[in-house]
Design a protein around this motif. Structure first.
Motif, PDB file in Angstrom:
ATOM      1  N   PHE A  88       0.797  -1.190  -0.011  1.00  0.00           N
ATOM      2  CA  PHE A  88      -0.087  -0.053  -0.052  1.00  0.00           C
ATOM      3  C   PHE A  88       0.927   1.375   0.089  1.00  0.00           C
ATOM      4  CE2 PHE A  88      -2.051   3.359   2.468  1.00  0.00           C
ATOM      5  CZ  PHE A  88      -3.120   3.700   1.782  1.00  0.00           C
ATOM      6  N   VAL A  89       1.972   1.333   0.939  1.00  0.00           N
ATOM      7  CA  VAL A  89       2.987   2.434   0.737  1.00  0.00           C
ATOM      8  C   VAL A  89       3.431   2.916  -0.481  1.00  0.00           C
ATOM      9  CG1 VAL A  89       4.852   3.296   1.647  1.00  0.00           C
ATOM     10  CG2 VAL A  89       3.546   2.164   3.232  1.00  0.00           C
ATOM     11  N   GLY A  90       3.588   1.724  -1.376  1.00  0.00           N
ATOM     12  CA  GLY A  90       4.232   2.003  -2.621  1.00  0.00           C
ATOM     13  C   GLY A  90       3.217   2.651  -3.667  1.00  0.00           C
ATOM     14  N   MET A  91       1.792   2.460  -3.519  1.00  0.00           N
ATOM     15  CA  MET A  91       1.020   2.901  -4.360  1.00  0.00           C
ATOM     16  C   MET A  91      -0.051   3.945  -3.735  1.00  0.00           C
ATOM     17  SD  MET A  91      -2.041   1.414  -3.231  1.00  0.00           S
ATOM     18  CE  MET A  91      -2.992   1.473  -4.485  1.00  0.00           C
ATOM     19  N   ALA A  92       0.041   4.385  -2.351  1.00  0.00           N
ATOM     20  CA  ALA A  92      -0.918   5.250  -1.762  1.00  0.00           C
ATOM     21  C   ALA A  92      -1.151   6.688  -2.524  1.00  0.00           C
ATOM     22  CB  ALA A  92      -0.796   5.452  -0.096  1.00  0.00           C
ATOM     23  N   THR A  93      -2.168   7.047  -2.659  1.00  0.00           N
ATOM     24  CA  THR A  93      -2.369   8.286  -3.218  1.00  0.00           C
ATOM     25  C   THR A  93      -2.507   9.429  -2.355  1.00  0.00           C
ATOM     26  OG1 THR A  93      -5.011   8.114  -3.424  1.00  0.00           O
ATOM     27  CG2 THR A  93      -3.462   7.351  -5.287  1.00  0.00           C
ATOM     28  N   ASP A  94      -2.506  10.742  -2.675  1.00  0.00           N
ATOM     29  CA  ASP A  94      -3.042  11.818  -1.776  1.00  0.00           C
ATOM     30  C   ASP A  94      -4.194  11.763  -1.030  1.00  0.00           C
ATOM     31  OD1 ASP A  94      -0.488  12.795  -2.192  1.00  0.00           O
ATOM     32  OD2 ASP A  94      -0.886  14.408  -3.742  1.00  0.00           O
ATOM     33  N   ASP A  95      -5.247  11.286  -1.957  1.00  0.00           N
ATOM     34  CA  ASP A  95      -6.596  10.908  -1.602  1.00  0.00           C
ATOM     35  C   ASP A  95      -6.633   9.894  -0.442  1.00  0.00           C
ATOM     36  OD1 ASP A  95      -7.517  13.236  -3.241  1.00  0.00           O
ATOM     37  OD2 ASP A  95      -8.087  11.746  -4.797  1.00  0.00           O
ATOM     38  N   ASP A  96      -5.984   8.783  -0.561  1.00  0.00           N
ATOM     39  CA  ASP A  96      -5.787   7.912   0.390  1.00  0.00           C
ATOM     40  C   ASP A  96      -5.375   8.309   1.615  1.00  0.00           C
ATOM     41  OD1 ASP A  96      -6.770   5.765  -1.518  1.00  0.00           O
ATOM     42  OD2 ASP A  96      -4.499   5.581  -2.026  1.00  0.00           O
ATOM     43  N   ILE A  97      -4.235   9.221   1.590  1.00  0.00           N
ATOM     44  CA  ILE A  97      -3.565   9.611   2.539  1.00  0.00           C
ATOM     45  C   ILE A  97      -4.715  10.500   3.452  1.00  0.00           C
ATOM     46  CG2 ILE A  97      -1.972  11.213   3.781  1.00  0.00           C
ATOM     47  CD1 ILE A  97       0.065   9.802   1.544  1.00  0.00           C
ATOM     48  N   ALA A  98      -5.423  11.267   2.800  1.00  0.00           N
ATOM     49  CA  ALA A  98      -6.319  12.478   3.059  1.00  0.00           C
ATOM     50  C   ALA A  98      -7.347  11.526   3.760  1.00  0.00           C
ATOM     51  CB  ALA A  98      -6.909  13.333   2.159  1.00  0.00           C
ATOM     52  N   GLU A  99      -7.952  10.488   3.374  1.00  0.00           N
ATOM     53  CA  GLU A  99      -9.136   9.686   4.046  1.00  0.00           C
ATOM     54  C   GLU A  99      -8.690   8.978   5.387  1.00  0.00           C
ATOM     55  OE1 GLU A  99     -12.833   7.797   4.350  1.00  0.00           O
ATOM     56  OE2 GLU A  99     -11.918   9.719   3.523  1.00  0.00           O
ATOM     57  N   LEU A 100      -7.330   8.511   5.203  1.00  0.00           N
ATOM     58  CA  LEU A 100      -6.749   7.967   6.350  1.00  0.00           C
ATOM     59  C   LEU A 100      -6.714   8.978   7.450  1.00  0.00           C
ATOM     60  CD1 LEU A 100      -3.895   5.757   5.266  1.00  0.00           C
ATOM     61  CD2 LEU A 100      -5.795   4.908   5.855  1.00  0.00           C
ATOM     62  N   GLU A 101      -6.249  10.315   7.279  1.00  0.00           N
ATOM     63  CA  GLU A 101      -6.236  11.465   8.192  1.00  0.00           C
ATOM     64  C   GLU A 101      -7.677  11.644   8.731  1.00  0.00           C
ATOM     65  OE1 GLU A 101      -2.226  13.703   6.963  1.00  0.00           O
ATOM     66  OE2 GLU A 101      -4.079  14.173   5.880  1.00  0.00           O
ATOM     67  N   ARG A 102      -8.635  11.647   7.894  1.00  0.00           N
ATOM     68  CA  ARG A 102     -10.071  11.836   8.134  1.00  0.00           C
ATOM     69  C   ARG A 102     -10.591  10.712   9.250  1.00  0.00           C
ATOM     70  NH1 ARG A 102     -15.266  10.652   7.401  1.00  0.00           N
ATOM     71  NH2 ARG A 102     -14.528   8.933   6.509  1.00  0.00           N
ATOM     72  N   LEU A 103     -10.344   9.503   8.690  1.00  0.00           N
ATOM     73  CA  LEU A 103     -10.812   8.406   9.784  1.00  0.00           C
ATOM     74  C   LEU A 103     -10.020   8.602  11.093  1.00  0.00           C
ATOM     75  CD1 LEU A 103     -10.548   5.655   6.866  1.00  0.00           C
ATOM     76  CD2 LEU A 103     -12.809   6.525   8.270  1.00  0.00           C
ATOM     77  N   GLN A 104      -8.755   8.871  11.181  1.00  0.00           N
ATOM     78  CA  GLN A 104      -8.226   8.991  12.235  1.00  0.00           C
ATOM     79  C   GLN A 104      -8.401  10.217  13.229  1.00  0.00           C
ATOM     80  OE1 GLN A 104      -6.110   6.886  13.774  1.00  0.00           O
ATOM     81  NE2 GLN A 104      -5.368   8.505  15.589  1.00  0.00           N
TER      82      GLN A 104
END
Length: 233
Positions: A108-124
């Motif tokens: 996942f780290v190798g293909m994570a997008t900015d949108d993925d990271i933003a969603e992880l931050e939202r969930l956190q």
């Protein structure tokens, strides 16, 4: 009140059943996870059909899927019962997670997008706002957090195994409270994981997830042991 219900990775669950079978599967699984159906309770097709307003065939489909996922056992291939989830079973599940989840994370780290990271931050942020006040909501958010990381992995079998085991562990954790130390550790791990994903540190993220999964497993086992001692005293 929960904001949403975490769903499994696409194409994984439930599979091989009719639309009605899938609906009954959700209902019976929720009964098991919530504790409305307890360990060793008999699962009689006629009673379940009447309870949930379906015919017998969808109930049979649902029970077969729940059996495949480890929630239901068949006695003499005939009588269905809710599977007792003991300490050895939980140990085996989390040890498998320690082996598989780091590999899923590394990919996942190798293909994570900015949108993925933003969603992880939202969930956190939602988890931190809830701060374990609603344990069911925390469970849904936490499951969605990890599902986001694993749901697009090319190895569908690995993702399927993760989801099945995750659901069993969620059923167990609803019986217990998180210790304050474990709550703090979960939040720290998630925040650090997001940062490592941003930095593209795949190996460090994988190592963190391995420790995170092992810590969660050990915490569950400690709670189960304490409950067993309390019942015996």
């Amino acid at each position: 009140m929960t904001m949403f219900k975490a769903r499994p990775p696409a194409g994984i669950d439930p599979t091989g059943v009719s639309e009605e079978g899938a609906a009954v599967y959700d209902l019976i699984r929720d009964d098991i996870i919530s504790g409305r159906l307890e360990a060793n309770d008999r699962l009689i097709v006629g009673e379940l059909a009447k309870r949930h307003g379906y015919s017998g065939n969808p109930v049979r489909e649902a029970l077969q899927l729940l059996r495949a996922q480890g929630f239901v056992i068949m006695v003499h291939n005939k009588s269905a019962r809710v599977r007792p989830i003991d300490q050895e079973f939980v140990r085996d599940i989390y040890e498998i997670g320690v082996l598989t989840e780091p590999a899923l994370t590394r990919w996942f780290v190798g293909m994570a997008t900015d949108d993925d990271i933003a969603e992880l931050e939202r969930l956190q942020e939602a988890m931190e706002a809830n701060n374990f006040a609603d344990l069911i909501l925390h469970s849904e958010l936490d499951t969605r957090f990890h599902t986001l990381m694993y749901e697009r992995h090319y190895n569908r079998l690995a993702a399927e195994i993760w989801w099945k085991h995750r659901e069993v562990l969620r059923a167990v954790t609803r019986r217990f409270q998180f210790t304050l130390a474990r709550r703090a550790q979960v939040m720290r791990d998630h925040r650090e994981l997001i940062q490592l994903i941003k930095e593209g540190e795949a190996d460090k993220a994988a190592a963190l997830v391995a420790a995170h999964v092992e810590g969660s497993g050990r915490h569950i086992l400690e709670q189960m042991r304490a409950a067993s001692v309390a019942r015996a005293s």
